[in-house]
Design a protein around this motif. Structure first.
Motif, PDB file in Angstrom:
ATOM      1  N   LEU A 142      -5.815   8.085  -1.465  1.00  0.00           N
ATOM      2  CA  LEU A 142      -5.371   6.744  -1.222  1.00  0.00           C
ATOM      3  C   LEU A 142      -6.341   5.947  -0.410  1.00  0.00           C
ATOM      4  O   LEU A 142      -6.491   4.979  -0.910  1.00  0.00           O
ATOM      5  CB  LEU A 142      -4.239   6.873  -0.295  1.00  0.00           C
ATOM      6  CG  LEU A 142      -2.953   7.511  -1.041  1.00  0.00           C
ATOM      7  CD1 LEU A 142      -1.589   7.494   0.126  1.00  0.00           C
ATOM      8  CD2 LEU A 142      -2.455   6.641  -2.204  1.00  0.00           C
ATOM      9  N   VAL A 143      -7.127   6.571   0.352  1.00  0.00           N
ATOM     10  CA  VAL A 143      -8.451   5.939   1.047  1.00  0.00           C
ATOM     11  C   VAL A 143      -9.259   5.397  -0.017  1.00  0.00           C
ATOM     12  O   VAL A 143      -9.832   4.228  -0.199  1.00  0.00           O
ATOM     13  CB  VAL A 143      -8.854   6.673   1.815  1.00  0.00           C
ATOM     14  CG1 VAL A 143     -10.354   6.121   2.780  1.00  0.00           C
ATOM     15  CG2 VAL A 143      -8.258   7.121   2.981  1.00  0.00           C
ATOM     16  N   TYR A 144      -9.582   6.391  -1.182  1.00  0.00           N
ATOM     17  CA  TYR A 144     -10.496   5.904  -2.245  1.00  0.00           C
ATOM     18  C   TYR A 144     -10.158   4.836  -2.994  1.00  0.00           C
ATOM     19  O   TYR A 144     -10.847   3.724  -3.427  1.00  0.00           O
ATOM     20  CB  TYR A 144     -11.138   7.147  -3.024  1.00  0.00           C
ATOM     21  CG  TYR A 144     -11.780   8.176  -2.211  1.00  0.00           C
ATOM     22  CD1 TYR A 144     -12.800   7.784  -1.407  1.00  0.00           C
ATOM     23  CD2 TYR A 144     -11.620   9.448  -2.629  1.00  0.00           C
ATOM     24  CE1 TYR A 144     -13.457   8.573  -0.745  1.00  0.00           C
ATOM     25  CE2 TYR A 144     -12.295  10.561  -2.139  1.00  0.00           C
ATOM     26  CZ  TYR A 144     -13.262  10.120  -0.969  1.00  0.00           C
ATOM     27  OH  TYR A 144     -14.067  11.139  -0.412  1.00  0.00           O
ATOM     28  N   ALA A 145      -8.815   4.738  -3.253  1.00  0.00           N
ATOM     29  CA  ALA A 145      -8.287   3.706  -3.990  1.00  0.00           C
ATOM     30  C   ALA A 145      -7.687   2.395  -3.270  1.00  0.00           C
ATOM     31  O   ALA A 145      -7.557   1.527  -3.755  1.00  0.00           O
ATOM     32  CB  ALA A 145      -6.855   4.230  -4.678  1.00  0.00           C
ATOM     33  N   GLY A 146      -7.994   2.472  -2.045  1.00  0.00           N
ATOM     34  CA  GLY A 146      -7.639   1.369  -1.235  1.00  0.00           C
ATOM     35  C   GLY A 146      -6.434   1.116  -0.972  1.00  0.00           C
ATOM     36  O   GLY A 146      -6.074  -0.250  -0.604  1.00  0.00           O
ATOM     37  N   THR A 147      -5.533   2.063  -1.238  1.00  0.00           N
ATOM     38  CA  THR A 147      -4.047   1.787  -0.939  1.00  0.00           C
ATOM     39  C   THR A 147      -3.448   2.805   0.392  1.00  0.00           C
ATOM     40  O   THR A 147      -2.200   2.830   0.129  1.00  0.00           O
ATOM     41  CB  THR A 147      -3.390   2.125  -2.246  1.00  0.00           C
ATOM     42  OG1 THR A 147      -3.697   3.567  -2.428  1.00  0.00           O
ATOM     43  CG2 THR A 147      -3.776   0.985  -3.349  1.00  0.00           C
ATOM     44  N   TYR A 148      -4.304   3.148   1.149  1.00  0.00           N
ATOM     45  CA  TYR A 148      -3.846   3.972   2.308  1.00  0.00           C
ATOM     46  C   TYR A 148      -3.047   2.828   3.020  1.00  0.00           C
ATOM     47  O   TYR A 148      -3.638   1.983   3.433  1.00  0.00           O
ATOM     48  CB  TYR A 148      -5.000   4.638   2.937  1.00  0.00           C
ATOM     49  CG  TYR A 148      -4.514   5.455   4.326  1.00  0.00           C
ATOM     50  CD1 TYR A 148      -3.845   6.715   4.063  1.00  0.00           C
ATOM     51  CD2 TYR A 148      -4.541   4.814   5.502  1.00  0.00           C
ATOM     52  CE1 TYR A 148      -3.289   7.251   5.326  1.00  0.00           C
ATOM     53  CE2 TYR A 148      -3.957   5.390   6.678  1.00  0.00           C
ATOM     54  CZ  TYR A 148      -3.388   6.780   6.504  1.00  0.00           C
ATOM     55  OH  TYR A 148      -2.894   7.365   7.659  1.00  0.00           O
ATOM     56  N   PRO A 163       0.887  -1.191  -0.022  1.00  0.00           N
ATOM     57  CA  PRO A 163       0.073  -0.057   0.047  1.00  0.00           C
ATOM     58  C   PRO A 163       0.645   1.173  -0.011  1.00  0.00           C
ATOM     59  O   PRO A 163       1.973   1.183   0.136  1.00  0.00           O
ATOM     60  CB  PRO A 163      -0.708  -0.117   1.201  1.00  0.00           C
ATOM     61  CG  PRO A 163      -0.796  -1.722   1.808  1.00  0.00           C
ATOM     62  CD  PRO A 163       0.788  -2.001   1.033  1.00  0.00           C
ATOM     63  N   GLY A 164       0.298   2.426  -0.125  1.00  0.00           N
ATOM     64  CA  GLY A 164       0.909   3.800   0.008  1.00  0.00           C
ATOM     65  C   GLY A 164       0.818   4.104  -1.496  1.00  0.00           C
ATOM     66  O   GLY A 164       0.130   3.688  -2.390  1.00  0.00           O
ATOM     67  N   GLN A 165       1.654   5.373  -1.915  1.00  0.00           N
ATOM     68  CA  GLN A 165       1.457   5.838  -3.224  1.00  0.00           C
ATOM     69  C   GLN A 165       1.863   4.933  -3.979  1.00  0.00           C
ATOM     70  O   GLN A 165       3.069   4.217  -3.830  1.00  0.00           O
ATOM     71  CB  GLN A 165       2.362   7.307  -2.982  1.00  0.00           C
ATOM     72  CG  GLN A 165       1.927   8.244  -4.301  1.00  0.00           C
ATOM     73  CD  GLN A 165       0.798   8.682  -3.998  1.00  0.00           C
ATOM     74  OE1 GLN A 165      -0.189   8.362  -4.518  1.00  0.00           O
ATOM     75  NE2 GLN A 165       0.828  10.062  -3.513  1.00  0.00           N
ATOM     76  N   GLN A 166       1.514   4.980  -5.389  1.00  0.00           N
ATOM     77  CA  GLN A 166       1.793   3.903  -6.382  1.00  0.00           C
ATOM     78  C   GLN A 166       2.478   4.655  -7.375  1.00  0.00           C
ATOM     79  O   GLN A 166       2.547   6.171  -7.612  1.00  0.00           O
ATOM     80  CB  GLN A 166       0.617   3.240  -7.026  1.00  0.00           C
ATOM     81  CG  GLN A 166      -0.244   2.433  -6.036  1.00  0.00           C
ATOM     82  CD  GLN A 166       0.791   1.239  -5.203  1.00  0.00           C
ATOM     83  OE1 GLN A 166       1.142   0.593  -5.834  1.00  0.00           O
ATOM     84  NE2 GLN A 166       0.582   1.543  -4.020  1.00  0.00           N
ATOM     85  N   PRO A 167       3.298   4.082  -8.373  1.00  0.00           N
ATOM     86  CA  PRO A 167       4.055   4.846  -9.525  1.00  0.00           C
ATOM     87  C   PRO A 167       3.188   5.829 -10.182  1.00  0.00           C
ATOM     88  O   PRO A 167       1.689   5.355 -10.487  1.00  0.00           O
ATOM     89  CB  PRO A 167       4.698   3.761 -10.500  1.00  0.00           C
ATOM     90  CG  PRO A 167       4.815   2.524  -9.284  1.00  0.00           C
ATOM     91  CD  PRO A 167       3.742   2.737  -8.358  1.00  0.00           C
ATOM     92  N   GLU A 168       3.679   6.997 -10.522  1.00  0.00           N
ATOM     93  CA  GLU A 168       3.102   7.905 -11.563  1.00  0.00           C
ATOM     94  C   GLU A 168       1.512   8.140 -11.072  1.00  0.00           C
ATOM     95  O   GLU A 168       0.511   8.111 -11.727  1.00  0.00           O
ATOM     96  CB  GLU A 168       3.031   7.384 -13.161  1.00  0.00           C
ATOM     97  CG  GLU A 168       4.547   7.228 -13.461  1.00  0.00           C
ATOM     98  CD  GLU A 168       4.620   7.133 -15.056  1.00  0.00           C
ATOM     99  OE1 GLU A 168       4.856   8.038 -15.732  1.00  0.00           O
ATOM    100  OE2 GLU A 168       4.151   5.729 -15.292  1.00  0.00           O
TER     101      GLU A 168
END
Length: 653
Positions: free
Chosen positions: A194-200, A57-62
């Motif tokens: 990130l919460v919306y994307a499920g990657t927080y 999780p976390g920020q993803q590339p680009e």
């Protein structure tokens, strides 16, 4: 060979490609050692993992901006920053304070140029497919953010700037993962996306960093009034918090899960970790958690001797930055004389000095200085800083107890000593006993500085050793027991590294970092070792040595590295040759003391200066009578009397 790699050194390097730029005026290196035979059979490897196995999780590339606009790349020449922050007239005669001046000497800046890491990366991909993608995340975060890690290796790194490790652009776009009203308001939308994307990320470790998709400049200072950056400047208290270090200094292996019996077993392949809870993963290096469970994180530790912190106003060390980014007064911008810019009383040292004693010299040797920003003077300066920093990390106490020597090492850091990357790093005690003629009669922990061979089974060695259990041995086809593979290891065989102030067993057990094969009582941040004193010994010289890269580990890299594309030396061979060329990672003496034993004074040398004369006679007279542990009692009978005078006279001269 990458455009920043220097010609005339290596004809090929397994992970790099492209043309070469020479570095004029630099001495040619010595010839590399002959290549080693191909690596031994590696069992059933590589494991059939994919990028999905290493997803975090976390920020993803680009990432898109919260407004849906395209990601604004971080990749940019380091000289965009050097134009203003390489400050030679820094208004400080004692310290170099220009942020670019110090950052270029750091292993953070060159974490992707580190030849030891490059060799480990290449081997990791032969052990678990695409595992290198997980490594690139922290060693080249701005390139990872640009999507250059998709191959799992460095084949997409085609420009020198791709090898700028933890760059100015990356750190100064870092976002606090914890929402707080003191943070920039822009953070709220970034975290919510990130919460919306499920990657927080629920945990700051494992490379789960967050960065601003838009080009900004973030830092803790709020007293600037002139912005020359061409991008917004946002005040970020997060940059003064240890959490900013956590993402890359608290790491666990996501392809392993902890079972109910406490062991770690491989996950099903081509799947992300089933819980994504780092505490369910095999520990690799837990420096941040070690700090979090120390006195440094709970009120701080005060040093009245100024060993840490630079010009710190109180001497109380709390955060990672307090020790690793000590503050000094001076100018951080070449335009310091402009109204509204000025100087500052607390500029952090961006050298991030730690415990890597030699690789920066390898970087300087292998890469064009126009790419790295390094020069010989910089290298000498940061090497001296590193050695001084290591020497500040511990204290040694020697005590004679009857016919034994007690050696106590105290850890004064905010983490285990040593900490970090578990393979290749170690400390050990070298103890040499001498007789009255100055001859060494016994040595524990011998080390040959010419060959890097050592005999350490007769002394205390502080280290972490990893292993494969029966389950992992069966899956990999490798022998059960000790391994130097950080990718495949699923058990800890030994960890006797000295804990920090504030250590408790319960706390360290809670995050899987309790000592293994050794015991430390609660609150003990020191360790005692007892040595028998030979009967003929009158003195001992004791040294605590630290080594960054052992011979055993560099040989592992050399002997298991995959063949180079197009032939030529493997990256492991290149790493070995660099290690040999730069002193074989010569150990650094962290502490060194001499002790003269009480029994040695039977020769009449009451003051231990090597001669017997009037001064020794006066000491006996001064201590005359009954005395408990006094210098005048030369025969150790509890009295300073005529018998001791006779010893002085008999040994006069």
């Amino acid at each position: 060979m990458n455009g920043g790699m220097k010609t005339g050194l290596w004809t090929a390097i397994v992970v790099l490609s492209g043309g070469a730029l020479p570095a004029d005026g630099r001495p040619a290196p010595s010839a590399p050692t002959p290549p080693t035979p191909p690596p031994a059979q590696r069992g059933y490897l590589p494991l059939p993992t994919t990028a999905n196995d290493f997803f975090q999780p976390g920020q993803q590339p680009e990432p898109m901006t919260p407004e849906g606009d395209p990601y604004q790349q971080m990749l940019s020449s380091i000289y965009n920053c050097a134009n203003c922050h390489k400050v030679d007239d820094d208004q400080n005669e004692e310290y170099v304070v220009g942020p670019f001046n110090t950052w270029t000497t750091s292993m953070m800046a060159h974490s992707a140029r580190d030849v030891i890491w490059q060799a480990a990366l290449a081997i990791s991909n032969t052990e678990a497919t695409m595992s290198g993608e997980y490594c690139i995340r922290c060693h080249a975060p701005q390139s990872w953010a640009a999507g250059l890690s998709s191959s799992g290796d460095l084949s997409n790194f085609t420009d020198p700037e791709h090898f700028d490790g933890v760059s100015c652009h990356f750190c100064h776009r870092a976002v606090d993962p914890i929402a707080d009203t003191v943070n920039p308001i822009e953070d709220e939308d970034i975290l919510q996306a990130l919460v919306y994307a499920g990657t927080y990320p629920d945990d700051p470790g494992n490379g789960r960093f967050i960065f601003d998709p838009e080009d900004t400049r973030r830092g803790p200072e709020d007293d600037w009034s002139v912005n020359m950056h061409g991008a917004p400047i946002l005040v970020s208290p997060h940059h003064n918090e240890s959490t900013v270090c956590a993402s890359c200094h608290d790491l666990r292996n996501p392809i392993l899960s902890q079972s109910t019996d406490g062991s770690y077993e491989p996950n099903a392949h081509d799947n992300a970790h089933p819980t994504q809870n780092p505490h369910d993963m095999m520990p690799e290096q837990l420096t941040y958690s070690e700090w979090l469970n120390s006195d440094f994180a709970n009120g701080g530790v005060t040093f009245t001797d100024g060993r840490f912190g630079g010009e710190h106003p109180t001497g109380t060390m709390q955060s990672c930055q307090d020790c690793h980014m000590p503050k000094h007064s001076g100018a951080s911008c070449v335009f310091w004389y402009v109204e509204g810019v000025g100087t500052s009383p607390d500029i952090p040292d961006h050298a991030f000095v730690g415990a890597n004693t030699w690789v920066i010299r390898s970087v300087h040797d292998m890469w064009d200085p126009n790419v790295t920003g390094l020069n010989d003077e910089d290298i000498d300066r940061v090497t001296a800083q590193t050695e001084s920093f290591l020497q500040a990390a511990s204290d040694m106490d020697l005590v004679e107890v009857e016919d034994e020597l007690s050696v106590t090492i105290t850890n004064w850091t905010g983490h285990k000593l040593p900490t970090g990357f578990p393979e290749g790093r170690r400390m050990w005690l070298n103890v040499r006993f001498f007789d009255a003629d100055g001859n060494m009669v016994l040595e524990h922990g011998s080390y040959d500085f010419e060959t890097a061979d050592s005999v350490l089974d007769d002394t205390k060695v502080y280290e972490m050793k990893l292993g494969l259990d029966a389950t992992m041995a069966a899956q990999t086809g490798l022998p059960e027991g000790e391994t130097k593979s950080i990718t495949l290891a699923n058990t800890i065989l030994k960890d006797n590294r000295i804990p920090p102030p504030g250590f408790t067993n319960a706390a360290y057990e809670s995050f899987d970092a309790a000592p293994v094969g050794y015991t430390y009582p609660d609150l003990h941040h020191w360790d005692e070792t007892i040595y028998d004193v030979p009967s003929e010994a009158i003195a001992a010289h004791v040294t605590l040595y630290y080594q960054t890269t052992t011979k055993e580990y560099i040989e592992y890299l050399r002997d298991n590295s995959p063949p180079a594309d197009g032939g030529g030396p493997t990256i492991g061979q290149i790493a070995y040759d660099q290690w040999a060329m730069h002193g074989r990672s010569a150990p650094v003496a962290m502490d060194s003391q001499v002790i003269f034993f009480v029994e040695s004074k039977i020769t009449g040398d009451a003051n231990g200066d090597g001669t017997v004369g009037v001064d020794d006679l006066l000491i006996v007279i001064q201590d005359w009578g009954f005395c408990v542990i006094c210098d005048g009692d030369l025969n150790g009978d509890g009295w300073a009397n005529v018998n001791d005078l006779l010893l002085v006279i008999a040994n006069w001269g």
